[in-house]
Write an enzyme that holds these catalytic residues in place. Structure first.
Site, PDB file in Angstrom:
ATOM      1  N   HIS A 262       0.860  -1.193   0.000  1.00  0.00           N
ATOM      2  CA  HIS A 262       0.000   0.000   0.000  1.00  0.00           C
ATOM      3  C   HIS A 262       0.894   1.241   0.000  1.00  0.00           C
ATOM      4  O   HIS A 262       1.402   1.651   1.039  1.00  0.00           O
ATOM      5  CB  HIS A 262      -0.904  -0.009   1.227  1.00  0.00           C
ATOM      6  CG  HIS A 262      -1.580   1.294   1.461  1.00  0.00           C
ATOM      7  ND1 HIS A 262      -2.602   1.742   0.669  1.00  0.00           N
ATOM      8  CD2 HIS A 262      -1.362   2.270   2.371  1.00  0.00           C
ATOM      9  CE1 HIS A 262      -2.992   2.927   1.082  1.00  0.00           C
ATOM     10  NE2 HIS A 262      -2.245   3.273   2.115  1.00  0.00           N
ATOM     11  N   ASP A 264       1.337   5.039  -0.248  1.00  0.00           N
ATOM     12  CA  ASP A 264       0.649   6.331  -0.208  1.00  0.00           C
ATOM     13  C   ASP A 264       1.209   7.228  -1.303  1.00  0.00           C
ATOM     14  O   ASP A 264       2.422   7.481  -1.357  1.00  0.00           O
ATOM     15  CB  ASP A 264       0.829   6.985   1.160  1.00  0.00           C
ATOM     16  CG  ASP A 264       0.003   6.300   2.232  1.00  0.00           C
ATOM     17  OD1 ASP A 264      -1.179   6.024   1.974  1.00  0.00           O
ATOM     18  OD2 ASP A 264       0.532   6.044   3.322  1.00  0.00           O
ATOM     19  N   ASP A 374      -7.047   1.942   3.141  1.00  0.00           N
ATOM     20  CA  ASP A 374      -6.600   2.933   4.131  1.00  0.00           C
ATOM     21  C   ASP A 374      -7.409   4.223   4.116  1.00  0.00           C
ATOM     22  O   ASP A 374      -7.037   5.193   4.745  1.00  0.00           O
ATOM     23  CB  ASP A 374      -5.118   3.252   3.873  1.00  0.00           C
ATOM     24  CG  ASP A 374      -4.483   4.050   5.003  1.00  0.00           C
ATOM     25  OD1 ASP A 374      -4.904   3.874   6.156  1.00  0.00           O
ATOM     26  OD2 ASP A 374      -3.580   4.849   4.730  1.00  0.00           O
ATOM     27  N   HIS A 578      -5.849  10.010  -0.271  1.00  0.00           N
ATOM     28  CA  HIS A 578      -6.373  10.066   1.095  1.00  0.00           C
ATOM     29  C   HIS A 578      -5.402  10.600   2.149  1.00  0.00           C
ATOM     30  O   HIS A 578      -5.699  10.496   3.354  1.00  0.00           O
ATOM     31  CB  HIS A 578      -6.913   8.687   1.518  1.00  0.00           C
ATOM     32  CG  HIS A 578      -5.877   7.608   1.622  1.00  0.00           C
ATOM     33  ND1 HIS A 578      -5.789   6.589   0.700  1.00  0.00           N
ATOM     34  CD2 HIS A 578      -4.895   7.377   2.516  1.00  0.00           C
ATOM     35  CE1 HIS A 578      -4.809   5.778   1.037  1.00  0.00           C
ATOM     36  NE2 HIS A 578      -4.241   6.239   2.148  1.00  0.00           N
TER      37      HIS A 578
END
Length: 1018
Positions: A262, A264, A374, A578
């Site tokens: 994951h 970001d 997330d 996000h």
């Protein structure tokens, strides 16, 4: 038998740490190392390879914050290592506890071919297996000295989050840079012992299986000669073979492992660094896929694929081959893993349009799942959008972070505001960074709430956040857990394979209706106000640009800016990631975002201006056209049309008895007292007061704001315990149309300017009443220089309401005003788009905004008259110090409006109005709308030309009030065909298209239903 369990467990830990792990590399020699520190931003690979490197050695400091250092490592494999496996150990100064959060590297061969990434849990580079001996080794490492922002003492303010303030002090100490013999037998023994030791710790002490494992471990440790680990590792493994071979029973929980990282797209690093993080991770994962035939890796976010395609084509070529093999899986079908609370209707739709189209165009893959592990909560409009994009499943795990209430399901159907249901899974492993530890796998099995009716769960496996992905150790553990008594079973599967099995075994799961509210990170609705304002403004400018460019193309033959709009949409969608839109990234990210939004606004305004001037006709005659981009008529001009500017009458300004001023326009009478507070907003036709008795509206309030953790993310409920009302007044000045001080006051309007100082800050407000409208406009400018404070504006309303409406994508969601349960009490800060709306039967109030999202609503019962005061407070500004110590410092401008007597339809209309200002262009032409709708409840959210450049017109609309609606859509051009499509503008095979008869289309919509029409032009 005596209980020697603690003795064996302690023995296992020490022998592993001090003897067996060091024996993985039994022989090593140092490499020669030289370094070139690239000036400024990262340089192309060929420049880095040719840089003038200077000798360095282990123990030397290196790496200014955000710098790039090119290490050249060289050496010769000893002749006596022939026939053995050799690896380079390249430790840049890693802390193994911080994968993804500190320095990283990408290894290249001398010809510039990328080999693999380096990170704290992945420090090796395979040289040969086996080697011949005598090989010359030459590798280059592009090392990023990203500073540690989130340290062991988290959330401390730091200036390291921006290269402009980070300084030049070296961040890291070069550690081991060696050639070494790799002993795979010892390495395999470590995996055996770790898997069994971790499983043993999760089993009941009174169960036989725990003791079987304990005795086997004890026998294996007896077989290890601590002075000759390498020579005795095989014998130790033999003593573990039997307990490792005992299979799991058929009833064991089944974990579908999906390789994952994951990453970001920006957070504690800038966007440019994410480009390199993705390259490092994908280089590692494609190499791992070649070595491990059962391994499957999934990566979401089309933007990240696009980055490596542009910046690392050699890596991308390997990704494309692995995708074609079905083992590197593009997941999620979104441009980025966006926030879902704040993006507007069209933006949320376009996340799927651009993401899915990229995967279709590049790989021929259609995503069935949305993948958002997330994201900080999920808006209730999302299920319909997922379905309209052609997808049917959703994965997330973030709701497990909720601080108060435990979500009751792991597998369920999620029902959105329109009734659409999406099969949804929350991995019970409770992390998107699973590393295959016994604790994690046991937690997944114990935690799974569907026990007895379902047996499958998913585990995203690999280091994430800052990247890194799956490691060879995780794959080795998964192999041992494929079927092992006492453990859940583990199998590598794609997201699609997991969801198909999970849905088949559980066809009628429970249903959760409404938003998936995260009881944490509520302050992300307010932090970094300029980022949020840039997003909101960009969304509406894109609506305008598409509308007027399409109108100009159809009406005048003007070229439609396909490429520019595509590029701008992708830029705006990227910034909805996000951690960007929620305001939880470092200063560098938000500083760049502000510049990006300014450039986006300039380009979109130019597109709008060009189109409108092409439509306006003769500009020399002194007449002016009002272009109405809103989906409702205003100023006498239809939606999506332009017409002459009409007269509007005038409002009146008078002196209030007792001090202050009165604004009146025949519809409302507004009293502003001597403190500059709104003490009365009287609805003349309804004979109804809006402001609660004895209260004042537009009351600015400030709170201390120091949450227990996660400063930019969180606001804790105790912030309400202390509040200061800002009532001190610096100036109270009447303003009328024509007054030089009026500024942008509308024609015929009157207003009052209020100036207040507080702390180190200053606020100036203009309260305006225009003629002919039931609306008080409030323009606020705050010069904000507070620290760890929370600024709100309160509107106590004389309304008895047990629930209120907040706009979300393609509709609105209701929330309680009371706190009967812990679920309701936990929603003490929530999200709205353009409006919140409260009502009693027959009369309501809307509070609309142009760029704020966070708010709270509370209710009290007055002792004086037993009436209910329902208070809406909009959240304006915060001042957290982590990760950006200067969050929101400076000047901010907001626009709000209070609309008494408003229905939900009025709230929708006023919300669009405040976000889509009128544009006035010299001209004399009649500009008619391309499409018009005869029912204001049915709102047009987009008018554009089809993305395939066919020239077809695409119109998206939705029912906005929550009721059933019939509408006639009038088509303002010759249309030879019409189809109903999905969001990607593909015809829906199971939907019968309505007929175009006499230039009109009849539609019947259910509550909040979203419809996309594609019209072929004659």
């Amino acid at each position: 038998m005596h209980d020697d369990r603690s003795l064996v467990e302690a023995r296992l830990k020490r022998v592993l740490d001090e003897r067996i792990r060091p024996a993985v590399y039994p022989e090593s020699i140092p490499l020669d190392v030289a370094v070139w520190n690239a000036p400024g931003e990262p340089v192309p690979v060929e420049e880095g390879l040719a840089g003038p490197a200077e000798p360095v050695k282990a123990g030397d400091r290196w790496g200014a914050p955000w710098g790039t250092s090119w290490f050249r490592v060289s050496g010769t494999v000893p002749e006596n290592w022939a026939g053995r496996t050799v690896e380079a150990i390249l430790d840049l100064g890693f802390d193994e506890n911080m994968p993804g959060f500190q320095c990283e590297g990408l290894v290249y061969r001398p010809d510039g071919t990328p080999v693999k990434g380096l990170n704290p849990r992945n420090q090796w580079v395979r040289i040969g297996a086996p080697v011949a001996g005598g090989e010359e080794v030459l590798l280059h490492v592009e090392a990023a000295s990203n500073p540690v922002i989130l340290d062991y003492h988290p959330f401390l303010p730091t200036k390291l989050g921006d290269k402009e303030t980070a300084g030049s002090e070296p961040q890291y100490t070069l550690a081991r840079m060696d050639l070494a013999v790799f002993d795979e037998t010892v390495w395999q023994l470590i995996q055996d012992l770790e898997v069994l030791g971790e499983l043993m710790a999760e089993l009941p002490v009174d169960g036989a299986r725990r003791w079987e494992i304990l005795r086997a471990i004890s026998r294996a440790l007896d077989a290890v000669d601590l002075q000759d680990v390498n020579g005795t590792a095989a014998a130790a493994r033999e003593r573990l073979a039997e307990v490792l071979a005992t299979p799991a029973p058929p009833t064991a929980h089944r974990v579908s492992a999906v390789g994952h990282a994951h990453i970001d797209s920006a957070w504690l690093w800038p966007l440019r660094e994410t480009v390199r993080k993705v390259a490092r991770t994908t280089a590692n994962m494609t190499a791992l896929l070649e070595d491990e035939p059962e391994f499957v890796f999934a990566m979401s976010q089309a933007q990240q694929f696009a980055w490596i395609k542009e910046h690392r084509p050699e890596v991308y070529a390997k990704v494309k081959r692995a995708v074609a093999d079905g083992r590197f899986v593009p997941a999620g079908g979104m441009w980025v893993e966006s926030d879902t609370n704040m993006p507007g209707s069209e933006a949320m739709a376009r996340q799927f349009v651009h993401g899915k189209r990229f995967f279709l165009d590049e790989f021929g893959i259609e995503n069935d799942e949305a993948w958002l592990p997330d994201t900080f909560g999920f808006a209730a409009g999302l299920p319909q959008i997922i379905k309209a994009a052609g997808s049917k499943w959703l994965l997330t795990q973030k709701i497990s972070w909720s601080a108060v209430n435990k979500f009751p399901h792991h597998t369920f159907r999620w029902e959105g505001i329109d009734g659409t249901r999406i099969f949804t899974h929350f991995p019970p492993v409770d992390t998107y960074n699973c590393s295959m530890t016994g604790e994690q796998i046991a937690h997944a099995a114990r935690n799974f709430k569907e026990k007895g009716v379902a047996r499958h769960s998913l585990a995203p496996t690999g280091w994430g956040d800052g990247g890194g992905g799956t490691t060879r150790e995780m794959i080795a553990k998964a192999a041992r857990l494929r079927s092992l008594e006492g453990s859940a079973t583990v199998e590598w599967e794609t997201p699609g394979e997991f969801f198909a099995k999970a849905e088949a075994e559980y066809p009628n799961p429970p249903v959760w209706v409404g938003e998936l509210y995260l009881e944490l990170h509520r302050a992300t609705l307010t932090s970094q106000a300029k980022t949020k304002q840039g997003n909101r403004r960009s969304e509406h400018l894109l609506r305008e640009a598409e509308l007027w460019a399409a109108t100009a193309a159809v009406r005048t033959g003007a070229p439609y800016p396909y490429e520019r709009l595509d590029r701008i949409w992708k830029t705006v969608l990227l910034h909805q990631f996000h951690d960007i839109l929620p305001g939880s990234s470092i200063a560098w990210v938000h500083r760049e975002a502000e510049k990006t939004y300014a450039a986006v606004a300039a380009e979109l305004n130019a597109i709008v201006d060009t189109a409108q001037r092409a439509l306006a006709g003769d500009a020399s005659g002194g007449t002016t056209l009002l272009f109405n981009s809103a989906p409702h008529a205003r100023g006498g001009v239809r939606a999506g049309a332009a017409g002459p500017v009409g007269g509007s009458g005038s409002a009146q300004l008078s002196t209030r008895e007792g001090g202050g001023h009165v604004l009146s326009n025949g519809l409302l009478e507004v009293e502003i007292d001597g403190r500059g507070l709104v003490v009365s907003v009287y609805d003349i036709s309804a004979e109804r007061e809006t402001v609660a008795p004895g209260e004042a509206a537009n009351l600015l309030q400030i709170h201390p704001d120091f949450p227990n953790q996660w400063d930019a993310w969180d606001v804790d409920e105790f912030y309400r315990n202390t509040v200061t009302d800002l009532t001190d007044l610096d100036a109270l000045t009447p303003v009328e149309d024509g007054d030089a001080r009026a500024g942008a006051l509308p024609a015929g309007a009157v207003g009052v300017r209020v100036v207040r100082g507080f702390g180190s800050s200053k606020v100036t407000q203009l309260l305006t009443l225009a003629p002919g409208v039931k609306r008080l406009d409030i323009d606020t400018e705050v010069d904000w220089h507070e620290t760890e404070k929370f600024l709100k504006a309160a509107f106590p309303l004389d309304v008895h309401a047990e629930r209120y409406a907040s706009e979300t994508q393609f509709g609105h969601v209701y929330r309680a005003t009371h706190t009967n349960t812990s679920w309701e009490a936990a929603k003490f800060e929530a999200c709205n788009h353009r409006f919140v709306h409260l009502e009693e039967p027959g009369w309501g109030v809307a509070l609309v905004n142009d760029s704020t999202y966070g708010h709270d609503v509370t209710r009290t019962v007055r002792a004086s008259d037993a009436g209910t005061t329902t208070t809406v407070r909009v959240s304006l500004l915060r001042a957290p110090r982590f990760p950006d110590p200067e969050t929101d410092q400076g000047v901010h401008r907001f626009r709000h409006a209070l609309a008494p007597g408003a229905s939900i339809g009025d709230a929708v209309r006023e919300g669009y109005r405040v976000n889509l200002p009128e544009r006035r262009i010299p001209g004399d032409a009649e500009v008619t709308p391309l499409v018009s709708v005869d029912n204001d409840a049915v709102v047009v959210s987009a008018v554009k030309l089809a993305d395939d450049e066919s020239g077809d017109l695409v119109v998206r609309l939705y029912e906005s009030t929550g009721g059933r609606a019939k509408a006639r859509v009038d088509v303002g051009f010759e249309a030879t065909g019409l189809v109903v499509t999905d969001l990607l503008e593909r015809p829906l095979a199971d939907v019968e298209p309505p007929e175009v008869a006499d230039g009109s289309v009849q539609l019947s919509l259910r509550p909040f239903e979203l419809v996309t029409l594609r019209l072929t032009r004659g």
